[in-house]
Design a protein around this motif. Structure first.
Motif, PDB file in Angstrom:
ATOM      1  N   LYS A 162      -1.885   9.454   2.726  1.00  0.00           N
ATOM      2  CA  LYS A 162      -3.355   9.429   2.844  1.00  0.00           C
ATOM      3  C   LYS A 162      -3.844  10.585   3.697  1.00  0.00           C
ATOM      4  O   LYS A 162      -4.827  11.258   3.354  1.00  0.00           O
ATOM      5  CB  LYS A 162      -3.812   8.092   3.465  1.00  0.00           C
ATOM      6  N   ARG A 179      -5.123   5.047  -7.078  1.00  0.00           N
ATOM      7  CA  ARG A 179      -6.084   5.323  -8.155  1.00  0.00           C
ATOM      8  C   ARG A 179      -7.514   5.367  -7.617  1.00  0.00           C
ATOM      9  O   ARG A 179      -8.306   6.233  -7.995  1.00  0.00           O
ATOM     10  CB  ARG A 179      -5.986   4.273  -9.255  1.00  0.00           C
ATOM     11  N   SER A 180      -7.854   4.438  -6.735  1.00  0.00           N
ATOM     12  CA  SER A 180      -9.205   4.421  -6.149  1.00  0.00           C
ATOM     13  C   SER A 180      -9.454   5.667  -5.314  1.00  0.00           C
ATOM     14  O   SER A 180     -10.529   6.273  -5.388  1.00  0.00           O
ATOM     15  CB  SER A 180      -9.396   3.177  -5.269  1.00  0.00           C
ATOM     16  N   VAL A 181      -8.486   6.052  -4.532  1.00  0.00           N
ATOM     17  CA  VAL A 181      -8.623   7.245  -3.689  1.00  0.00           C
ATOM     18  C   VAL A 181      -8.815   8.484  -4.559  1.00  0.00           C
ATOM     19  O   VAL A 181      -9.722   9.293  -4.325  1.00  0.00           O
ATOM     20  CB  VAL A 181      -7.391   7.410  -2.762  1.00  0.00           C
ATOM     21  N   TYR A 211       1.477  -1.762  -6.438  1.00  0.00           N
ATOM     22  CA  TYR A 211       0.326  -2.015  -5.558  1.00  0.00           C
ATOM     23  C   TYR A 211      -0.130  -0.709  -4.905  1.00  0.00           C
ATOM     24  O   TYR A 211      -1.333  -0.453  -4.751  1.00  0.00           O
ATOM     25  CB  TYR A 211       0.665  -3.044  -4.479  1.00  0.00           C
ATOM     26  N   THR A 231      -9.814   8.647  -7.676  1.00  0.00           N
ATOM     27  CA  THR A 231     -11.077   8.590  -8.409  1.00  0.00           C
ATOM     28  C   THR A 231     -12.203   9.154  -7.553  1.00  0.00           C
ATOM     29  O   THR A 231     -13.050   9.911  -8.038  1.00  0.00           O
ATOM     30  CB  THR A 231     -11.392   7.147  -8.838  1.00  0.00           C
ATOM     31  N   GLU A 232     -12.201   8.818  -6.280  1.00  0.00           N
ATOM     32  CA  GLU A 232     -13.213   9.351  -5.361  1.00  0.00           C
ATOM     33  C   GLU A 232     -13.141  10.873  -5.267  1.00  0.00           C
ATOM     34  O   GLU A 232     -14.144  11.540  -5.034  1.00  0.00           O
ATOM     35  CB  GLU A 232     -13.040   8.725  -3.971  1.00  0.00           C
ATOM     36  N   SER A 261       0.843  -1.182   0.000  1.00  0.00           N
ATOM     37  CA  SER A 261       0.000   0.000   0.000  1.00  0.00           C
ATOM     38  C   SER A 261       0.885   1.241   0.000  1.00  0.00           C
ATOM     39  O   SER A 261       2.102   1.148  -0.100  1.00  0.00           O
ATOM     40  CB  SER A 261      -0.921  -0.016   1.222  1.00  0.00           C
ATOM     41  N   THR A 316      -6.622   9.944 -13.252  1.00  0.00           N
ATOM     42  CA  THR A 316      -5.319   9.333 -13.017  1.00  0.00           C
ATOM     43  C   THR A 316      -4.764   8.813 -14.336  1.00  0.00           C
ATOM     44  O   THR A 316      -5.502   8.234 -15.138  1.00  0.00           O
ATOM     45  CB  THR A 316      -5.390   8.191 -11.983  1.00  0.00           C
ATOM     46  N   GLU A 356      -2.097   1.344  -7.501  1.00  0.00           N
ATOM     47  CA  GLU A 356      -3.464   0.858  -7.734  1.00  0.00           C
ATOM     48  C   GLU A 356      -4.412   1.311  -6.625  1.00  0.00           C
ATOM     49  O   GLU A 356      -5.557   1.656  -6.886  1.00  0.00           O
ATOM     50  CB  GLU A 356      -3.487  -0.657  -7.897  1.00  0.00           C
ATOM     51  N   GLN A 357      -3.958   1.315  -5.404  1.00  0.00           N
ATOM     52  CA  GLN A 357      -4.807   1.800  -4.310  1.00  0.00           C
ATOM     53  C   GLN A 357      -5.006   3.311  -4.394  1.00  0.00           C
ATOM     54  O   GLN A 357      -6.098   3.813  -4.126  1.00  0.00           O
ATOM     55  CB  GLN A 357      -4.225   1.388  -2.970  1.00  0.00           C
TER      56      GLN A 357
END
Length: 189
Positions: free
Chosen positions: A93, A127-129, A121, A131-132, A87, A137, A124-125
């Motif tokens: 974060k 990218r989700s953050v 890895y 996107t929200e 991560s 990205t 990829e995590q």
């Protein structure tokens, strides 16, 4: 870029704050390759330079406000992140969460590093953050396996430099396209 366009303001965020980290060295390595791009106005935001609170306060601190203002000022981002336990770092974060609207409708690129997976890895995590947070990205990034290949120059080894160039070309395209879109039409979130 057209001749009347101002350079794209890009914040390069160094995401690790660990003692003994190499994130600052990776950031310098990246900046050496990106500085020649006159169409980009690059600014480094090293999270180790900010004194963020341990607990999220009821009211933003001066350091939180300073960081958020830098995010608002930027038109595009390059996140330099290590991979810790598959991560990205908690410090990154925390900083990302200090802003919300300031991230919206801006492109985010990644320079990742680690061992084995080269930090993918973590990307990829992230990218989700992002996107929200309503960002775009980039597919292409730069991934460094720091145990297999040093940051030192190797004669004839231009693969990483090509990756940096392609990523910056795409970041510029998205940055200018989204700059124009924001000027024409407010974003609906």
């Amino acid at each position: 870029m057209t001749t009347d366009s101002a350079p794209l303001r890009v914040a390069v965020i160094i995401g690790s704050t660990r003692e003994g980290r190499i994130g600052d060295a990776v950031g310098r390595w990246f900046m050496e390759r990106a500085r020649h791009r006159s169409e980009l106005d690059l600014a480094v935001l090293d999270l180790a330079d900010f004194d963020f609170p341990v607990h999220y306060p009821g009211r933003a601190t001066d350091q939180m406000t300073e960081f958020t203002e830098e995010i608002a000022r930027a038109e595009a981002f390059v996140v330099v992140t290590p991979e810790y336990n598959r991560s990205f770092p908690a410090s990154l974060k925390q900083a990302i969460d200090f802003a919300y609207d300031e991230w919206q409708t801006k492109p985010v690129a990644f320079v990742s590093y680690g061992h084995g997976s080269a930090g993918l890895y973590a990307v990829e995590q992230l990218r989700s953050v992002f996107t929200e947070l309503h960002t775009v990205t980039l597919r292409n990034g730069v991934a460094l396996d720091i145990l297999q290949q040093s940051l030192e120059e190797h004669p004839g080894d231009t693969g990483r430099d090509r990756s940096v160039g392609l990523m910056l070309d795409q970041l510029g395209w998205w940055g200018w396209a989204l700059r124009e879109a924001r000027a024409v039409r407010p974003y609906v979130s």
